[in-house]
Design an enzyme around this catalytic site. Structure first.
Site, short mmCIF file in Angstrom:
data_model
loop_
_atom_site.label_atom_id
_atom_site.label_comp_id
_atom_site.label_asym_id
_atom_site.label_seq_id
_atom_site.Cartn_x
_atom_site.Cartn_y
_atom_site.Cartn_z
N GLU A 33 0.74 -1.18 0.12
CA GLU A 33 -0.13 -0.03 -0.09
C GLU A 33 0.89 1.33 0.04
OE1 GLU A 33 -3.49 0.75 0.00
OE2 GLU A 33 -3.43 -1.64 -0.87
N SER A 48 -49.75 -29.56 22.60
CA SER A 48 -49.80 -30.25 23.65
C SER A 48 -48.61 -29.99 24.65
CB SER A 48 -49.74 -31.71 23.37
OG SER A 48 -51.14 -32.12 22.71
#
Length: 758
Positions: free
Chosen positions: A188, A454
């Site tokens: 970079e 249930s």
């Protein structure tokens, strides 16, 4: 022969400084031409003194002057001759002489270039000053604090996830392997250590490349400029932003050292997939801290800086590998690694892992972040959150859920599920909110409200016990109509008198509806609320069959009192919160809801619910080694939801399967897939735990009344069965639903249990 007249000397004209005094250019009489005869000379001698005397004197003066001028002229000629010789000699030595016109052109070009340069500098300074004026005063410039990170760890200190705006920890430069920052510099900003915030060479190179390519193919920004942009500016592409970036870059270089600038950059730069900083990226792509990265992994992360999405190793592994090789070549060229290290890194490229994006721990982390503000409010710095999650249980729950869905997606038509496990104090030990976090981040374990079917019936039976009934109390399994509502068992068959124990284990709908009618729907709702159900409950008789929606987490918490002797709990996941330097911000204390069920009733409920696993609809959930356990199956209307919620003396787990769009499954019932998944989770979760009896269960044989077989039908085995009932009519206030789906067994799969919902 007459003598020849003497010839007068010739006067040479001289042009100099005082030529008028040396030579009179006007012609006198003596300068005019005369006849060449001898008379001219005689006449000349016989002129009158009045005219010839002064003229002869003037002529003599002129002659003297001309001779003096002639001597001076000769001296100049001799001197000029010597200068010319020198010039010719110099010309012979150099061999080249710049033409006068070119020299003048060069001088003029240099002059105007200097003038233009000066005015250009003035113009640039003015432009910079103009845009810099939009910045705050320099006295207010300061690097903003890095967004705080929340490090979420498990019960044994293992990292579960990082949360916050960055997704990773802040690391010191000296904590990183040297090849990681060097990789960033080499690809970079190679002159980072030597430039003053901007790189003129890099800018010139980028400008030339962009000009020749006809597009913006390179950028000349330094790491300092990128940091300035990330810290202070918006990511727009304008002259104003670029100039402000330059000004701030100069300020950063003046205020901070190169190492400080590099450290700030590495901890804040965006690297894709929501990761800000190298530590977040390392954990996101490689499942490890940035402190532990290899050379190949460091090169891969450095390669992300150009285009995080394009070069992501998780999305485009081939492009990421190619980019990493360029980084390795740059590192070798700059001398950061030798040829052997570069070759080894290229031969063994970094491999990204998918687990970070798919792991169920992300559901845990999201839930922690949801509840965290209730404990610490705003977060000003990095903190560590200690959770109650057991990594082994979490992994067991995730594996069981994924395996079940993979094996039964087509067979039973289920695409999603949820599992949550709590201990006897309400601490969440495992939470899996879905099949794949990468595909869906919705946490179904904590937030999905579904009909429990249930699985809600234990609250009905507890209310009956608290109103004077016992496990041996007998109720009739026969057609019943209450306020126009006629619940049905799955096969529409009835078995006459059955005990509450047998009715609960076989999930008979008519008996549950009858009990709710006897004690009151409001009493049933209050009982469920007291134990820990927090969702709104419809206070009508259909509530007995589980028509009101609940979340897996809350109904699991409501089952915990059956496992701990009757004490209500507040489900919790955070044990302690502290800062990175060890300061405690929160530490859990308290005992939850206190006693919510009397011990005798707890024992009776455990006796009945353990029968579900021994002889009822939940036989597939029976644990290895005979460890005592109780639980209940549940299936909602049209088989949309399948549940099993069960517990031991140590842990309580709720399992749900269904579809997010609420579409029916292919008759998946609570006694099949959920029960088997619950067993897989609990068998692993109990490894190493001592066997604990269920509270209040007497060490006596259980006598269970056997229901009478219906006329014309064989008596089904007690271990199978589930049923369904239609939606109650509007006058009852129900919203639809049933107590469970059908479960089949037998050689031909035709024998059905007719005793109720499953």
């Amino acid at each position: 022969m007459a003598p020849r007249a003497k010839r007068r000397p010739r006067i040479e004209p001289t042009f100099g400084e005082d030529s008028s005094s040396l030579l009179d250019l006007r012609l006198g009489p003596q300068d005019r031409a005369s006849a060449p005869s001898s008379k001219s000379g005689a006449k000349s001698k016989t002129r009158k003194p009045g005219g010839s005397g002064p003229r002869k004197k003037s002529s003599a003066k002129k002659t003297a002057k001309s001779q003096s001028a002639k001597s001076r002229g000769n001296a100049r000629k001799r001197q000029g001759g010597r200068s010319g010789a020198k010039r010719r000699s110099r010309k012979r030595k150099t061999g080249f002489r710049i033409p006068a016109g070119v020299a003048r052109l060069f001088k003029r070009g240099a002059y105007w270039s200097a003038v233009l340069g000066i005015w250009s500098v003035i113009a640039v300074v003015c432009v910079i000053g103009y845009y810099a004026a939009y910045l705050p005063p320099t006295s207010e410039w300061q690097v903003p604090a890095r967004p705080p990170n929340v490090k979420i760890v498990s019960l044994n200190g293992d990292l579960l996830a990082n949360r916050g705006d960055t997704g990773g920890e802040a690391v010191r430069l000296e904590q990183l392997p040297p090849y990681l920052p060097n990789a960033v510099i080499s690809i970079e900003d190679r002159r980072f250590r030597s430039h003053f915030g901007i790189d003129p060479i890099g800018l010139a190179r980028a400008a030339y490349a962009n000009f020749t390519s006809g597009r913006v193919s390179q950028g000349g920004s330094t790491l300092t400029q990128q940091l300035a942009k990330n810290l202070f500016l918006e990511p727009d592409r304008t002259i104003k932003r670029k100039i402000q970036e330059l000004v701030l870059a100069f300020w950063l270089e003046a205020e901070y050292s190169k190492d400080e600038i590099l450290e700030m950059y590495l901890n804040r730069v965006y690297l894709g997939s929501g990761a800000y900083g190298v530590d977040a990226a390392a954990r996101r792509y490689f499942g490890k801290s940035a402190r532990l990265l290899t050379v190949a992994e460091a090169a891969t992360i450095a390669g992300l800086l150009k285009a995080p999405s394009r070069y992501s190793p998780a999305r485009n592994p081939d492009l990421a590998e190619d980019r990493a090789q360029l980084v390795l070549a740059a590192m070798h060229e700059e001398g950061y690694i030798n040829s052997g290290e570069a070759k080894n890194a290229i031969a063994a490229p970094a491999k990204a892992i998918r687990r970070h994006t798919t792991a169920s721990e992300n559901y845990v982390a999201d839930y922690v972040m949801d509840v965290l503000p209730h404990f610490v409010g705003s977060i000003e710095g990095d903190i560590i959150v200690d959770t109650t999650i057991d990594p082994a249980m979490q992994q067991a729950a995730e594996n069981a859920l994924r395996s079940a869905i993979k094996a039964n997606r087509q067979k039973l038509g289920v695409s999603q599920g949820a599992i949550v496990t709590l201990d006897t104090a309400g601490a969440i030990k495992a939470m899996v909110g879905g099949a794949d976090y990468a595909k869906s981040q919705f946490n179904r374990a904590a937030y999905a409200k579904r009909q429990p079917g249930s699985a809600f019936k234990p609250f009905v039976y507890l209310a009956a016990l608290e109103n004077g009934m016992t496990p041996q109390t007998v109720r009739q399994d026969q057609p019943i109509t209450i306020g126009g509502w006629s619940p049905k068992n799955y096969t529409k068959e009835h078995y006459g008198p059955v005990t509450l124990t047998r009715s609960l284990s076989l999930s008979i709908n008519t008996v549950a509806a009858r009990l709710a009618h006897e004690v009151g729907a409001g009493t049933v709702a209050d009982t469920a609320k007291r134990l820990g159900v927090t969702s709104n409950l419809n206070r009508n008789l259909s509530l007995a069959l589980g028509t009101s929606e609940v979340t897996p987490l809350e109904i699991a918490a409501a089952y915990v009192p059956f496992s701990n002797g009757g004490y209500g709990v507040l489900p919790h996941i955070i044990r302690r919160i502290k800062t990175v330097d060890g300061k405690t911000l929160y530490s859990r204390s308290g005992n939850g809801r206190g006693r919510v069920v009397q011990r005798r009733d707890v024992g009776n409920m455990n006796l009945m619910m353990s029968e579900t696993l021994l002889t009822g609809t939940g036989r597939k959930a029976r644990l290895d080694s005979g460890r005592p356990a109780g639980g209940k199956t549940g299936t909602s209307q049209d088989f949309r939801d399948a549940w099993f919620i069960g517990y031991t003396g140590n842990l309580t787990t709720a399992v749900w399967f269904g579809n997010d769009n609420n579409s029916p499954t292919k008759k998946a019932t609570g006694g099949t897939l959920p029960a088997a998944t619950w067993k897989a989770v609990m068998d692993v979760a109990h490894q190493g735990l001592p066997v604990a009896d269920l509270p209040g269960v007497p060490n006596l044989p259980v006598n269970v009344a056997v229901p009478r077989k219906p006329q014309g039908q064989p008596l089904p085995p007690a271990s199978v069965g589930s049923g369904r009932n239609p939606v109650p009519p509007a006058p009852v206030g129900g919203n639809g639903g049933n107590g469970g789906g059908g479960e089949r067994r037998g050689p031909l799969g035709l024998l059905r249990n007719i005793f109720g919902g499953g």
